[in-house]
Scaffold this motif. Structure first.
Motif, PDB file in Angstrom:
ATOM      1  N   GLN A 192       0.917  -1.162   0.044  1.00 26.62           N
ATOM      2  CA  GLN A 192       0.122   0.117  -0.042  1.00 26.62           C
ATOM      3  C   GLN A 192       0.867   1.299  -0.223  1.00 26.62           C
ATOM      4  OE1 GLN A 192      -3.424   0.452   2.740  1.00 26.62           O
ATOM      5  NE2 GLN A 192      -3.222  -1.963   3.071  1.00 26.62           N
ATOM      6  N   ARG A 193       1.886   1.177   0.987  1.00 25.75           N
ATOM      7  CA  ARG A 193       2.833   2.307   1.081  1.00 25.75           C
ATOM      8  C   ARG A 193       3.655   2.675  -0.507  1.00 25.75           C
ATOM      9  NH1 ARG A 193       4.310   0.713   5.875  1.00 25.75           N
ATOM     10  NH2 ARG A 193       6.327  -0.223   5.116  1.00 25.75           N
ATOM     11  N   TYR A 194       3.876   1.686  -1.093  1.00 26.59           N
ATOM     12  CA  TYR A 194       4.663   1.619  -2.216  1.00 26.59           C
ATOM     13  C   TYR A 194       3.723   2.221  -3.413  1.00 26.59           C
ATOM     14  CZ  TYR A 194       6.567  -0.119  -6.915  1.00 26.59           C
ATOM     15  OH  TYR A 194       7.121  -0.417  -8.196  1.00 26.59           O
ATOM     16  N   LEU A 195       2.172   1.883  -3.581  1.00 25.55           N
ATOM     17  CA  LEU A 195       1.412   2.473  -4.556  1.00 25.55           C
ATOM     18  C   LEU A 195       1.220   3.963  -4.217  1.00 25.55           C
ATOM     19  CD1 LEU A 195      -1.059  -0.538  -4.856  1.00 25.55           C
ATOM     20  CD2 LEU A 195       0.997  -0.019  -6.235  1.00 25.55           C
ATOM     21  N   ASN A 196       1.179   4.317  -2.948  1.00 25.85           N
ATOM     22  CA  ASN A 196       0.781   5.585  -2.555  1.00 25.85           C
ATOM     23  C   ASN A 196       2.395   6.418  -3.011  1.00 25.85           C
ATOM     24  OD1 ASN A 196      -1.467   6.528  -1.070  1.00 25.85           O
ATOM     25  ND2 ASN A 196      -1.132   4.468  -0.267  1.00 25.85           N
ATOM     26  N   TYR A 197       3.422   5.813  -2.763  1.00 25.64           N
ATOM     27  CA  TYR A 197       4.714   6.603  -3.041  1.00 25.64           C
ATOM     28  C   TYR A 197       4.749   6.889  -4.394  1.00 25.64           C
ATOM     29  CZ  TYR A 197       9.852   6.927  -3.596  1.00 25.64           C
ATOM     30  OH  TYR A 197      11.030   7.473  -3.928  1.00 25.64           O
ATOM     31  N   VAL A 198       4.372   5.970  -5.292  1.00 26.18           N
ATOM     32  CA  VAL A 198       4.746   6.085  -6.916  1.00 26.18           C
ATOM     33  C   VAL A 198       3.546   6.794  -7.555  1.00 26.18           C
ATOM     34  CG1 VAL A 198       6.045   3.795  -7.229  1.00 26.18           C
ATOM     35  CG2 VAL A 198       3.455   3.765  -7.499  1.00 26.18           C
ATOM     36  N   GLY A 199       2.369   6.937  -6.665  1.00 24.05           N
ATOM     37  CA  GLY A 199       1.387   7.932  -7.172  1.00 24.05           C
ATOM     38  C   GLY A 199       0.517   7.175  -7.931  1.00 24.05           C
ATOM     39  N   VAL A 200      -0.167   5.998  -7.777  1.00 25.78           N
ATOM     40  CA  VAL A 200      -1.112   5.351  -8.711  1.00 25.78           C
ATOM     41  C   VAL A 200      -2.567   5.589  -8.117  1.00 25.78           C
ATOM     42  CG1 VAL A 200       0.745   3.613  -9.547  1.00 25.78           C
ATOM     43  CG2 VAL A 200      -0.996   3.120  -7.684  1.00 25.78           C
ATOM     44  N   GLU A 250      10.146  10.915 -12.087  1.00 26.98           N
ATOM     45  CA  GLU A 250       8.668  11.202 -12.518  1.00 26.98           C
ATOM     46  C   GLU A 250       8.778  10.803 -14.044  1.00 26.98           C
ATOM     47  OE1 GLU A 250       4.725  12.306 -11.518  1.00 26.98           O
ATOM     48  OE2 GLU A 250       6.313  12.348 -10.443  1.00 26.98           O
ATOM     49  N   VAL A 251       7.910   9.757 -14.269  1.00 26.74           N
ATOM     50  CA  VAL A 251       7.629   9.234 -15.678  1.00 26.74           C
ATOM     51  C   VAL A 251       6.371   8.895 -15.845  1.00 26.74           C
ATOM     52  CG1 VAL A 251       8.278   7.318 -17.295  1.00 26.74           C
ATOM     53  CG2 VAL A 251       9.919   7.880 -15.321  1.00 26.74           C
ATOM     54  N   ASN A 252       6.006   9.660 -16.976  1.00 26.38           N
ATOM     55  CA  ASN A 252       4.536   9.526 -17.385  1.00 26.38           C
ATOM     56  C   ASN A 252       3.397   9.617 -16.363  1.00 26.38           C
ATOM     57  OD1 ASN A 252       2.224   9.441 -19.051  1.00 26.38           O
ATOM     58  ND2 ASN A 252       2.671   7.405 -19.987  1.00 26.38           N
ATOM     59  N   GLY A 253       3.597  10.706 -15.359  1.00 30.22           N
ATOM     60  CA  GLY A 253       2.621  10.758 -14.229  1.00 30.22           C
ATOM     61  C   GLY A 253       2.962   9.852 -13.030  1.00 30.22           C
ATOM     62  N   SER A 254       3.878   9.141 -13.185  1.00 22.94           N
ATOM     63  CA  SER A 254       4.379   8.117 -11.868  1.00 22.94           C
ATOM     64  C   SER A 254       5.552   8.387 -11.402  1.00 22.94           C
ATOM     65  CB  SER A 254       3.681   6.850 -12.256  1.00 22.94           C
ATOM     66  OG  SER A 254       2.495   6.444 -12.475  1.00 22.94           O
ATOM     67  N   LYS A 255       5.909   8.125 -10.341  1.00 24.84           N
ATOM     68  CA  LYS A 255       7.241   7.942  -9.684  1.00 24.84           C
ATOM     69  C   LYS A 255       7.789   6.756  -9.937  1.00 24.84           C
ATOM     70  CE  LYS A 255       7.935  10.235  -6.109  1.00 24.84           C
ATOM     71  NZ  LYS A 255       8.250  10.707  -4.757  1.00 24.84           N
ATOM     72  N   LEU A 303      15.288   2.892 -18.067  1.00 25.09           N
ATOM     73  CA  LEU A 303      13.939   3.277 -18.322  1.00 25.09           C
ATOM     74  C   LEU A 303      14.092   4.523 -19.246  1.00 25.09           C
ATOM     75  CD1 LEU A 303      10.833   2.727 -18.365  1.00 25.09           C
ATOM     76  CD2 LEU A 303      10.849   3.935 -16.514  1.00 25.09           C
ATOM     77  N   GLU A 304      13.506   4.274 -20.617  1.00 25.15           N
ATOM     78  CA  GLU A 304      13.350   5.424 -21.482  1.00 25.15           C
ATOM     79  C   GLU A 304      11.913   5.996 -21.711  1.00 25.15           C
ATOM     80  OE1 GLU A 304      15.853   7.018 -22.738  1.00 25.15           O
ATOM     81  OE2 GLU A 304      17.410   5.496 -21.929  1.00 25.15           O
ATOM     82  N   LYS A 305      11.096   5.101 -21.732  1.00 24.65           N
ATOM     83  CA  LYS A 305       9.513   5.631 -21.788  1.00 24.65           C
ATOM     84  C   LYS A 305       8.652   4.561 -21.571  1.00 24.65           C
ATOM     85  CE  LYS A 305       6.865   8.159 -25.139  1.00 24.65           C
ATOM     86  NZ  LYS A 305       6.463   8.661 -26.527  1.00 24.65           N
ATOM     87  N   ILE A 306       7.501   5.013 -21.152  1.00 24.40           N
ATOM     88  CA  ILE A 306       6.347   4.136 -20.787  1.00 24.40           C
ATOM     89  C   ILE A 306       5.061   4.723 -21.308  1.00 24.40           C
ATOM     90  CG2 ILE A 306       6.466   4.652 -18.311  1.00 24.40           C
ATOM     91  CD1 ILE A 306       5.570   1.654 -17.695  1.00 24.40           C
ATOM     92  N   ASP A 307       4.183   4.021 -21.733  1.00 20.67           N
ATOM     93  CA  ASP A 307       2.897   4.331 -22.310  1.00 20.67           C
ATOM     94  C   ASP A 307       1.653   3.484 -21.628  1.00 20.67           C
ATOM     95  OD1 ASP A 307       3.457   6.608 -23.870  1.00 20.67           O
ATOM     96  OD2 ASP A 307       4.812   5.365 -25.000  1.00 20.67           O
ATOM     97  N   TYR A 308       0.755   3.807 -21.242  1.00 15.78           N
ATOM     98  CA  TYR A 308      -0.339   2.955 -20.677  1.00 15.78           C
ATOM     99  C   TYR A 308      -1.686   3.078 -21.556  1.00 15.78           C
ATOM    100  CZ  TYR A 308       2.594   3.896 -16.450  1.00 15.78           C
ATOM    101  OH  TYR A 308       3.561   3.965 -15.786  1.00 15.78           O
ATOM    102  N   ASN A 309      -2.303   1.960 -21.552  1.00 18.41           N
ATOM    103  CA  ASN A 309      -3.505   1.872 -22.328  1.00 18.41           C
ATOM    104  C   ASN A 309      -3.553   2.356 -23.779  1.00 18.41           C
ATOM    105  OD1 ASN A 309      -4.364   0.989 -19.874  1.00 18.41           O
ATOM    106  ND2 ASN A 309      -5.307   2.950 -19.243  1.00 18.41           N
ATOM    107  N   ILE A 310      -2.585   1.487 -24.376  1.00 19.54           N
ATOM    108  CA  ILE A 310      -2.343   2.115 -25.749  1.00 19.54           C
ATOM    109  C   ILE A 310      -3.479   1.422 -26.697  1.00 19.54           C
ATOM    110  CG2 ILE A 310      -0.757   1.938 -27.755  1.00 19.54           C
ATOM    111  CD1 ILE A 310       1.260   1.054 -25.079  1.00 19.54           C
ATOM    112  N   LYS A 311      -4.018   1.996 -27.870  1.00 23.84           N
ATOM    113  CA  LYS A 311      -5.053   1.846 -28.673  1.00 23.84           C
ATOM    114  C   LYS A 311      -4.307   1.457 -30.043  1.00 23.84           C
ATOM    115  CE  LYS A 311      -8.914   3.810 -26.286  1.00 23.84           C
ATOM    116  NZ  LYS A 311      -9.965   4.598 -26.466  1.00 23.84           N
ATOM    117  N   ALA A 312      -3.037   1.892 -30.105  1.00 25.51           N
ATOM    118  CA  ALA A 312      -2.558   1.600 -31.565  1.00 25.51           C
ATOM    119  C   ALA A 312      -0.874   1.418 -31.434  1.00 25.51           C
ATOM    120  CB  ALA A 312      -2.683   2.760 -32.688  1.00 25.51           C
TER     121      ALA A 312
END
Length: 285
Positions: A64-72, A245-250, A273-282
């Motif tokens: 739980q602390r981890y998920l709060n720490y990374v900001g999800v 900070e990477v795409n809205g998360s730590k 880590l260079e880049k991460i994208d979530y919920n991709i449609k194409a």
């Protein structure tokens, strides 16, 4: 005159062979993209549901602390993701490091992982496709993209790739740790055990956290090191650091892959880590 004609024919044949090899060298990348596009085309419709406190309050306190720490908390739930890395790999403890570039797509609904890797050895391209689909794992490596040097599959690969998928979720996409296919066990204030179930087959790992809440290591006994055409079961860990900070998360931006062998530790991979994208449609170009 006849000698000149023979030279012209030989040059033509050499160019033809080169063109064919160049064309064939793209087969692995085409196969990778085709499989990704297939999963994207059959993907579920994304719901704009956010991760809430109710989604995480059943988890062990360090998780739980981890998920709060990374900001999800308050961010969208993740159904698929794409990650790109740069880094280095060793194919043997005694070999030199190879520079690598990787791209991967993971799909959570059907537990699919497609990991495409590019490297060079003595200026010769080495291409690989590490995959997990329909509960089956495979590692295919081709020299020059043409000549197969490894094509590993079987029960050991199935288990190992399932662990690797869990590793992706824990390290790079912590929002997925609310997945009901993960059973959690509390160990202490800085440690928890994750048991990942794919259609009845279970793998597990111990997660280590620091007092701030950051995940620092993932350790499992459920992976097999590939040695030529045989497998050796060994402890595997992936220490991580350098949260940014990477795409809205730590997220951690540096990680290693380490085999803990009787003769000593073997660090075979270093990832940035260079880049991460979530919920991709194409598929990304």
């Amino acid at each position: 005159m006849q000698k000149n004609n023979i030279i012209i024919v030989l040059i033509f044949l050499a160019l033809l062979i080169f063109a064919l090899l160049l064309y064939k060298s793209q087969d692995l990348k085409k196969a990778y993209k085709s499989k990704v596009e297939e999963d994207l085309s059959h993907g579920i419709e994304f719901e704009t549901t956010l991760v809430s406190e109710n989604d995480v309050n059943h988890l062990p306190l360090p998780v739980q602390r981890y998920l709060n720490y990374v900001g999800v908390i308050g961010k969208e739930k993740v159904y698929n993701f794409r990650i790109t890395f740069t880094g280095q790999m060793k194919i043997d403890p005694k070999k030199d490091w190879l520079k690598i570039n990787t791209e991967q797509y993971n799909f959570m609904d059907n537990l699919t992982r497609m990991f495409y890797i590019q490297a060079k050895m003595y200026r010769i391209p080495i291409l690989g496709l590490d995959s997990y689909k329909q509960s089956k794992g495979n590692m295919l490596i081709k020299l020059g993209g043409v000549f197969t040097v490894a094509d590993a599959s079987g029960p050991e690969m199935d288990i190992g790739e399932q662990v690797t998928l869990l590793n992706d979720m824990c390290l790079w996409v912590p929002a997925t740790l609310i997945d009901p296919r993960i059973q959690w066990e509390s160990i202490d204030s800085l440690t928890a055990k994750a048991i990942f179930n794919d259609k009845g087959r279970k793998v597990s790992a111990i997660l280590f956290f620091n007092p701030d809440g950051a995940l620092t290591n993932f350790v499992t006994e459920d992976r097999y090191m590939t040695i030529v055409k045989t497998y050796q079961k060994a402890q595997w860990s992936t220490p991580i650091k350098d949260y940014k900070e990477v795409n809205g998360s730590k997220l951690p931006t540096y990680g290693e892959g380490i085999w803990h062998l009787p003769e000593g530790d073997y660090c075979y991979a270093k990832f940035n880590l260079e880049k991460i994208d979530y919920n991709i449609k194409a598929i990304k170009p």
